[in-house]
Write an enzyme that holds these catalytic residues in place. Structure first.
Site, PDB file in Angstrom:
ATOM      1  N   TYR A  45      79.199 106.359  41.624  1.00 47.91           N
ATOM      2  CA  TYR A  45      79.669 105.421  40.608  1.00 47.91           C
ATOM      3  C   TYR A  45      80.671 104.477  41.248  1.00 47.91           C
ATOM      4  CZ  TYR A  45      78.249 105.990  35.743  1.00 47.91           C
ATOM      5  OH  TYR A  45      77.571 105.928  34.558  1.00 47.91           O
TER       6      TYR A  45
ATOM      7  N   GLU B  39      82.216 101.379  39.395  1.00 47.52           N
ATOM      8  CA  GLU B  39      82.530 100.312  38.438  1.00 47.52           C
ATOM      9  C   GLU B  39      83.579  99.376  39.005  1.00 47.52           C
ATOM     10  OE1 GLU B  39      83.624 101.839  34.644  1.00 47.52           O
ATOM     11  OE2 GLU B  39      81.547 102.109  33.991  1.00 47.52           O
TER      12      GLU B  39
ATOM     13  N   ASP C  61      66.942  79.044  37.445  1.00 50.34           N
ATOM     14  CA  ASP C  61      66.398  80.402  37.574  1.00 50.34           C
ATOM     15  C   ASP C  61      65.230  80.312  38.549  1.00 50.34           C
ATOM     16  OD1 ASP C  61      65.078  82.803  37.386  1.00 50.34           O
ATOM     17  OD2 ASP C  61      64.930  82.812  35.195  1.00 50.34           O
TER      18      ASP C  61
ATOM     19  N   THR D 260      65.600  87.040  40.833  1.00 55.13           N
ATOM     20  CA  THR D 260      65.312  88.448  41.060  1.00 55.13           C
ATOM     21  C   THR D 260      65.336  88.664  42.564  1.00 55.13           C
ATOM     22  OG1 THR D 260      62.961  87.937  41.073  1.00 55.13           O
ATOM     23  CG2 THR D 260      63.883  88.775  39.007  1.00 55.13           C
TER      24      THR D 260
ATOM     25  N   LYS E  29      59.750  90.008  43.617  1.00 58.49           N
ATOM     26  CA  LYS E  29      58.853  88.849  43.621  1.00 58.49           C
ATOM     27  C   LYS E  29      58.689  88.292  45.043  1.00 58.49           C
ATOM     28  CE  LYS E  29      59.543  87.539  38.780  1.00 58.49           C
ATOM     29  NZ  LYS E  29      60.796  88.189  38.315  1.00 58.49           N
TER      30      LYS E  29
ATOM     31  N   ARG F 218      63.674  95.871  43.063  1.00 60.39           N
ATOM     32  CA  ARG F 218      63.747  95.244  41.744  1.00 60.39           C
ATOM     33  C   ARG F 218      65.217  95.119  41.349  1.00 60.39           C
ATOM     34  NH1 ARG F 218      58.829  94.983  39.426  1.00 60.39           N
ATOM     35  NH2 ARG F 218      59.711  94.618  37.382  1.00 60.39           N
TER      36      ARG F 218
END
Length: 414
Positions: free
Chosen positions: A50, A52, A195, A221, A224, A230
């Site tokens: 983790y 954060e 985008d 992304t 692609k 991903r």
């Protein structure tokens, strides 16, 4: 204990999917084959951590190693896109876009994006998306020739006066003129948000114009055409916008970042920075062009009559069958594609009058012009006699043999 022994069901299904990917032809324009090294780090101990917050500003201890990893991903991303800021934490392209909106807009503000039915994306203001529910969304599209008419975009922008204009698409086969979009944005006092999820891999290879320095903010992304894991990224060159982006992603819309995926992004970026990448991206476009030329020679209509990038959009407005019919027929023959709406659409979005085909995944396997010409002719053969299931089965076996010469992953991978 191995996965095979611990969970045989998942093990067998994973191998079944591996077999499907190896034996069939993946031609969905938004899909690709990532590197084994990317998958290796995604399945590493980094999935346990983790973290954060951001490097050197975490809410958890023990982040010394992952701080270095995220910083490396950031530095590689900035070098790749030639920008001064990058946030590599978005879990997806959609969340990256949500982060941009959250950073720059207030609920109820106006956005102007490309119509979903004309090649845009759900997150560009579609009414079923949060981008169309939280903000007032308006749209521009393409002409019947399949191209953006920038003067019409300008007219709409002057009427709507949006706070933000979105440029970028998920089914547009031509070059996007970011400079013209910035002119329009300047005229109406709007942010320009690019985008480039579909074309990012071509942009960084110099095969498509970059949205910088024209766009205020850029998202993408990392899969692609980039062939990474991903995930999503956001870039800009404005310090104030950068601060807003960071706050919008965390704590705005996400909690703990996926450190195994961020590490995988870094690995992917290293590949994108190589000379080998430029060769790959150039081949993606060459393959798409031969695919387009062959389909046109077989009397199939393409939206915009060809392509400048990694995809072609077939139109069946002049045919008795639908995009859904074509999708299913090609699927039976081992070719994975997707139905898509086209300009002048007469059918529902669940049926459509078009089919989107892409070359990134086949190119990743080593397919070149000769193979794409053959595949295009097989596609035309199938569609010429779309109800002939015997023909579909015969072509499936031929394509299975072809695919066996271009193995992307070893069959004993899992």
């Amino acid at each position: 204990m191995s996965l095979e022994k611990f969970d045989k069901e998942i093990f067998e299904l994973t191998n079944k999917e591996l077999e499907r990917q190896c034996e069939g032809l993946e031609m969905i324009a938004s899909e690709n084959f990532t590197l084994p090294e990317v998958m290796e780090v995604m399945g590493s101990v980094l999935t346990n951590k983790y973290a954060e917050g951001y490097p050197s500003k975490r809410y958890y201890g023990g982040c010394e190693c992952v701080d270095e990893i995220e910083n490396l991903a950031i530095q590689r991303c900035k070098k790749l896109f030639n920008c001064s800021f990058a946030n590599v934490q978005p879990h997806s392209g959609s969340q990256a876009n949500q982060g941009v909106y959250s950073a720059l807009l207030n609920p109820g503000d106006k956005i102007l994006g490309m119509d979903l039915s004309h090649g845009g994306h759900l997150t560009h203001g579609a009414k079923v998306s949060s981008s169309g529910k939280i903000y007032q969304s308006f749209f521009y599209g393409v002409e019947l020739d399949g191209r953006i008419n920038y003067e019409k975009v300008r007219e709409i922008a002057h009427i709507v006066k949006p706070k933000l204009i979105v440029c970028g698409a998920s089914a547009y086969a031509r070059i996007i003129d970011f400079a013209k979009f910035r002119e329009i944005a300047n005229e109406v006092g709007a942010y320009l948000f690019a985008d480039i999820a579909h074309i990012a891999g071509l942009v960084v290879a110099g095969e498509h114009p970059s949205p910088f320095p024209h766009a205020h903010v850029v998202s993408s992304t990392t899969h692609k055409t980039l062939r990474g894991p991903r995930g999503g990224i956001i870039m800009c060159n404005d310090e104030e916008i950068a601060k807003k982006i960071n706050s919008a992603i965390f704590p705005g819309i996400q909690g703990g970042p996926l450190m195994h995926v961020i590490a995988a992004k870094a690995v992917g970026f290293k590949f994108n920075l190589s000379e080998e990448w430029k060769i790959y991206a150039k081949q993606v476009i060459s393959n798409a062009k031969i695919l387009a030329q062959t389909l046109i020679a077989r009397n199939y209509k393409l939206v915009s009559d060809g392509t400048d990038n990694h995809l072609v959009l077939m139109s069946f407005l002049d045919r008795a069958f639908s995009g859904k019919d074509a999708d299913l027929a090609l699927g039976h023959a081992g070719i994975t594609a997707n139905k898509n709406t086209v300009p002048g659409e007469i059918r529902s979005p669940f049926v459509t009058s078009g089919l989107r085909l892409g070359t990134p995944a086949l190119t990743a396997r080593g397919f070149k012009e000769k193979e794409l010409e053959s595949i295009a002719n097989y596609i035309a053969d199938i569609l010429d006699d779309i109800n002939n299931t015997k023909l579909q089965a015969e072509i499936r076996e031929k394509l299975k043999t072809l695919a066996s010469n271009f193995i992307i992953y070893p069959k004993a991978m899992f």
